[in-house]
Write a protein that holds these residues in place. Structure first.
Motif, mmCIF file in Angstrom:
data_model
loop_
_atom_site.group_PDB
_atom_site.id
_atom_site.type_symbol
_atom_site.label_atom_id
_atom_site.label_comp_id
_atom_site.label_asym_id
_atom_site.label_seq_id
_atom_site.Cartn_x
_atom_site.Cartn_y
_atom_site.Cartn_z
ATOM 1 N N ILE A 255 -0.542 5.604 -6.742
ATOM 2 C CA ILE A 255 -1.038 5.054 -8.002
ATOM 3 C C ILE A 255 -1.781 6.132 -8.798
ATOM 4 C CG2 ILE A 255 -2.696 3.418 -8.994
ATOM 5 C CD1 ILE A 255 -1.928 1.533 -6.624
ATOM 6 N N GLN A 256 -2.622 6.889 -8.108
ATOM 7 C CA GLN A 256 -3.359 7.968 -8.784
ATOM 8 C C GLN A 256 -2.407 9.036 -9.309
ATOM 9 O OE1 GLN A 256 -6.455 9.742 -6.388
ATOM 10 N NE2 GLN A 256 -6.800 11.423 -7.841
ATOM 11 N N ALA A 257 -1.406 9.395 -8.516
ATOM 12 C CA ALA A 257 -0.443 10.414 -8.944
ATOM 13 C C ALA A 257 0.316 9.966 -10.185
ATOM 14 C CB ALA A 257 0.532 10.712 -7.802
ATOM 15 N N LEU A 258 0.673 8.700 -10.251
ATOM 16 C CA LEU A 258 1.359 8.170 -11.429
ATOM 17 C C LEU A 258 0.425 8.130 -12.634
ATOM 18 C CD1 LEU A 258 3.262 5.320 -9.608
ATOM 19 C CD2 LEU A 258 4.363 7.197 -10.849
ATOM 20 N N GLN A 259 -0.808 7.716 -12.426
ATOM 21 C CA GLN A 259 -1.777 7.641 -13.520
ATOM 22 C C GLN A 259 -2.096 9.015 -14.083
ATOM 23 O OE1 GLN A 259 -4.874 5.552 -11.396
ATOM 24 N NE2 GLN A 259 -4.287 3.554 -12.221
ATOM 25 N N GLU A 260 -2.133 10.027 -13.217
ATOM 26 C CA GLU A 260 -2.494 11.373 -13.648
ATOM 27 C C GLU A 260 -1.278 12.203 -14.049
ATOM 28 O OE1 GLU A 260 -4.862 13.171 -10.602
ATOM 29 O OE2 GLU A 260 -6.466 11.665 -10.765
ATOM 30 N N GLY A 261 -0.082 11.631 -13.957
ATOM 31 C CA GLY A 261 1.124 12.356 -14.347
ATOM 32 C C GLY A 261 1.547 13.442 -13.394
ATOM 33 N N LEU A 262 1.141 13.326 -12.121
ATOM 34 C CA LEU A 262 1.558 14.319 -11.138
ATOM 35 C C LEU A 262 3.041 14.196 -10.827
ATOM 36 C CD1 LEU A 262 -1.444 14.254 -8.625
ATOM 37 C CD2 LEU A 262 -1.060 15.791 -10.549
ATOM 38 N N ILE A 263 3.596 12.988 -10.960
ATOM 39 C CA ILE A 263 5.031 12.759 -10.845
ATOM 40 C C ILE A 263 5.474 11.918 -12.040
ATOM 41 C CG2 ILE A 263 5.080 12.966 -8.341
ATOM 42 C CD1 ILE A 263 5.259 9.910 -8.175
ATOM 43 N N ALA A 264 6.776 11.884 -12.276
ATOM 44 C CA ALA A 264 7.283 11.219 -13.480
ATOM 45 C C ALA A 264 7.386 9.707 -13.337
ATOM 46 C CB ALA A 264 8.651 11.797 -13.845
ATOM 47 N N GLY A 265 7.575 9.227 -12.098
ATOM 48 C CA GLY A 265 7.732 7.791 -11.913
ATOM 49 C C GLY A 265 8.159 7.495 -10.500
ATOM 50 N N ALA A 266 8.448 6.208 -10.252
ATOM 51 C CA ALA A 266 8.819 5.799 -8.899
ATOM 52 C C ALA A 266 9.742 4.590 -8.945
ATOM 53 C CB ALA A 266 7.568 5.472 -8.073
ATOM 54 N N GLY A 267 10.651 4.550 -7.977
ATOM 55 C CA GLY A 267 11.490 3.379 -7.751
ATOM 56 C C GLY A 267 11.160 2.838 -6.380
ATOM 57 N N LEU A 268 10.572 1.657 -6.320
ATOM 58 C CA LEU A 268 10.015 1.134 -5.076
ATOM 59 C C LEU A 268 10.637 -0.207 -4.720
ATOM 60 C CD1 LEU A 268 6.251 1.837 -5.900
ATOM 61 C CD2 LEU A 268 7.843 3.340 -4.668
ATOM 62 N N ASP A 269 11.378 -0.219 -3.629
ATOM 63 C CA ASP A 269 11.813 -1.509 -3.096
ATOM 64 C C ASP A 269 10.740 -2.093 -2.197
ATOM 65 O OD1 ASP A 269 13.971 -3.520 -2.760
ATOM 66 O OD2 ASP A 269 13.802 -2.912 -0.655
ATOM 67 N N VAL A 270 9.832 -1.264 -1.708
ATOM 68 C CA VAL A 270 8.790 -1.705 -0.787
ATOM 69 C C VAL A 270 7.434 -1.197 -1.255
ATOM 70 C CG1 VAL A 270 10.256 -1.919 1.255
ATOM 71 C CG2 VAL A 270 9.310 0.304 0.657
ATOM 72 N N THR A 271 6.417 -1.986 -0.958
ATOM 73 C CA THR A 271 5.029 -1.605 -1.233
ATOM 74 C C THR A 271 4.205 -1.955 -0.006
ATOM 75 O OG1 THR A 271 4.713 -3.754 -2.329
ATOM 76 C CG2 THR A 271 5.121 -1.841 -3.743
ATOM 77 N N VAL A 272 2.993 -1.419 0.061
ATOM 78 C CA VAL A 272 2.133 -1.714 1.205
ATOM 79 C C VAL A 272 1.802 -3.197 1.244
ATOM 80 C CG1 VAL A 272 -0.131 -1.295 2.239
ATOM 81 C CG2 VAL A 272 1.202 0.611 1.316
ATOM 82 N N ASP A 273 1.428 -3.758 0.096
ATOM 83 C CA ASP A 273 1.189 -5.202 -0.004
ATOM 84 C C ASP A 273 2.526 -5.863 -0.321
ATOM 85 O OD1 ASP A 273 0.952 -3.657 -2.347
ATOM 86 O OD2 ASP A 273 -0.105 -5.227 -3.426
ATOM 87 N N ASP A 274 3.178 -6.326 0.733
ATOM 88 C CA ASP A 274 4.546 -6.827 0.607
ATOM 89 C C ASP A 274 4.555 -8.304 0.983
ATOM 90 O OD1 ASP A 274 7.259 -7.024 0.436
ATOM 91 O OD2 ASP A 274 7.733 -5.672 2.074
ATOM 92 N N PRO A 275 4.602 -9.252 0.019
ATOM 93 C CA PRO A 275 4.885 -9.057 -1.402
ATOM 94 C C PRO A 275 3.703 -8.428 -2.155
ATOM 95 C CG PRO A 275 4.373 -11.351 -0.986
ATOM 96 C CD PRO A 275 4.464 -10.692 0.362
ATOM 97 N N ILE A 276 4.043 -7.792 -3.272
ATOM 98 C CA ILE A 276 3.045 -7.063 -4.034
ATOM 99 C C ILE A 276 1.988 -8.006 -4.611
ATOM 100 C CG2 ILE A 276 4.322 -7.127 -6.218
ATOM 101 C CD1 ILE A 276 3.407 -4.140 -6.562
ATOM 102 N N HIS A 277 0.729 -7.550 -4.563
ATOM 103 C CA HIS A 277 -0.389 -8.359 -5.057
ATOM 104 C C HIS A 277 -0.386 -8.362 -6.583
ATOM 105 C CE1 HIS A 277 -4.558 -9.623 -5.813
ATOM 106 N NE2 HIS A 277 -4.490 -10.184 -4.620
#
Length: 342
Positions: A255-277
């Motif tokens: 989440i921090q990497a996405l907020q700070e622009g360290l990477i361009a984006g993500a495609g996630l079929d899974v998350t730690v909170d599964d189902p996502i909160h």
């Protein structure tokens, strides 16, 4: 009845391959239990158990309470909630279905990669909301809606975990003309090269990849293996694809990497909170695609023998005194044969 087989993940209306037990003197009991206490209460006298390894806690405490159990057969690929060392110590074979949904999950990884690479979701929103058209080219709109989009054949896909699904993803990416790197300490470099994949260390993969696809199993080695230190090594134009297990990626760091622009984006079929909160910040990010742990699904994978019958076939082998060929704790075989073999 000589044997008691318990399906602890039973859903009415599905065919779990019960007919495979007809040649045995076996009783089948169906239920659905999720906690350690429930599992201990209902499984104590089981000779064989069918379960879901990612969601049911087959801890040491549970396994120790199964003195008659020869096999714990998990549906699907994953078995991260089964205590393998304890199962081995107690002479219990643990199996999975390693050839399940290979095409589905690898295909989803490619689909997520392409959707992110070509900015399909942002473009769809622009067309719906503003009825834009990019012909003739409008530089401002191109910059706003599409920049940057790179030629796929100039891009590199890095794969973490080159098992069956990782290999299928690699072959599909090679078919798109991409260069493919892979990190997997358990696959020989020559094997990787035979599949058109370049073996590299993790740091090289993080540094050189334009897309990174996670296809590793979740275990003590891989839990949180992608954290802030790893994100800082990636290109700012890199996209992370994860349709393996959410816990392999440190989610606050992502989440921090996405907020700070360290990477361009993500495609996630899974998350730690599964189902996502509903409060998860990932839900508000336009450069993130979420597919809710659905990568396993196709009309073929959801019906019949591939998923449901193969665990029962492993149970039959174990009850007949044969070491099940889908066993993941192979170090248990000698002790198992001493206890249960013919």
């Amino acid at each position: 009845m000589r044997f008691k087989v318990i399906n602890a993940i039973y859903t009415p209306g599905l065919d779990y391959g019960e007919h495979l037990l007809t040649s045995l003197d076996a009783e089948l009991i169906n239920g659905f239990w999720k906690t350690e206490e429930e599992l201990i209460t209902h499984l104590t006298d089981a000779d064989a158990v069918i379960c879901s390894g990612p969601i049911q806690p087959f801890s040491r405490r549970v396994l120790q309470a199964l003195p008659r159990c020869r096999i714990v057969a998990s549906l699907g690929n994953a078995y991260d909630q089964i205590d393998l060392p304890s199962a081995t110590e107690f002479g219990i074979a643990v199996t999975n279905v390693p050839d399940y949904c290979i095409d589905e999950v690898s295909g989803r990884a490619i689909a997520l990669m392409l959707a992110l690479a070509y900015k399909l979701l942002p473009l769809d929103r622009m067309v719906r909301e503003k009825q834009v058209n990019f012909i003739p080219p409008n530089r401002k709109m191109v910059t706003e809606g599409m920049y940057p989009i790179f030629r796929l054949r100039d891009q590199t896909l890095g794969i973490i975990g080159l098992g069956r699904i990782g290999t299928a993803t690699a072959l599909k990416a090679r078919g798109l003309g991409m260069k493919v790197l892979a990190y997997d300490p358990y696959v020989l470099g020559e094997v990787m090269r035979s599949r058109g994949v370049t073996p590299v260390g993790l740091e090289t993969l993080l540094r050189e990849s334009d897309f990174i696809a996670v296809h590793a199993l979740l275990n003590d080695e891989t839990r949180n293996m992608i954290g802030m230190a790893e994100f800082k090594k990636m290109k700012r134009t890199c996209y992370l694809i994860n349709d393996a297990r959410g816990e392999i990626v440190d989610q606050p760091a992502l989440i921090q990497a996405l907020q700070e622009g360290l990477i361009a984006g993500a495609g996630l079929d899974v998350t730690v909170d599964d189902p996502i909160h509903p409060d998860n910040p990932l839900l508000q990010m336009s450069n993130v695609i979420l597919t809710g742990h659905s990568a396993w699904y196709s009309t073929a994978s959801d019906s019949g023998p591939e998923f449901w019958h193969k665990p029962m076939a492993q149970v039959v082998l174990a009850l007949e005194g044969e070491w099940p060929f889908y066993a993941v704790n192979t170090e248990a075989e000698k002790k198992w044969r001493e206890k249960w073999g013919r």
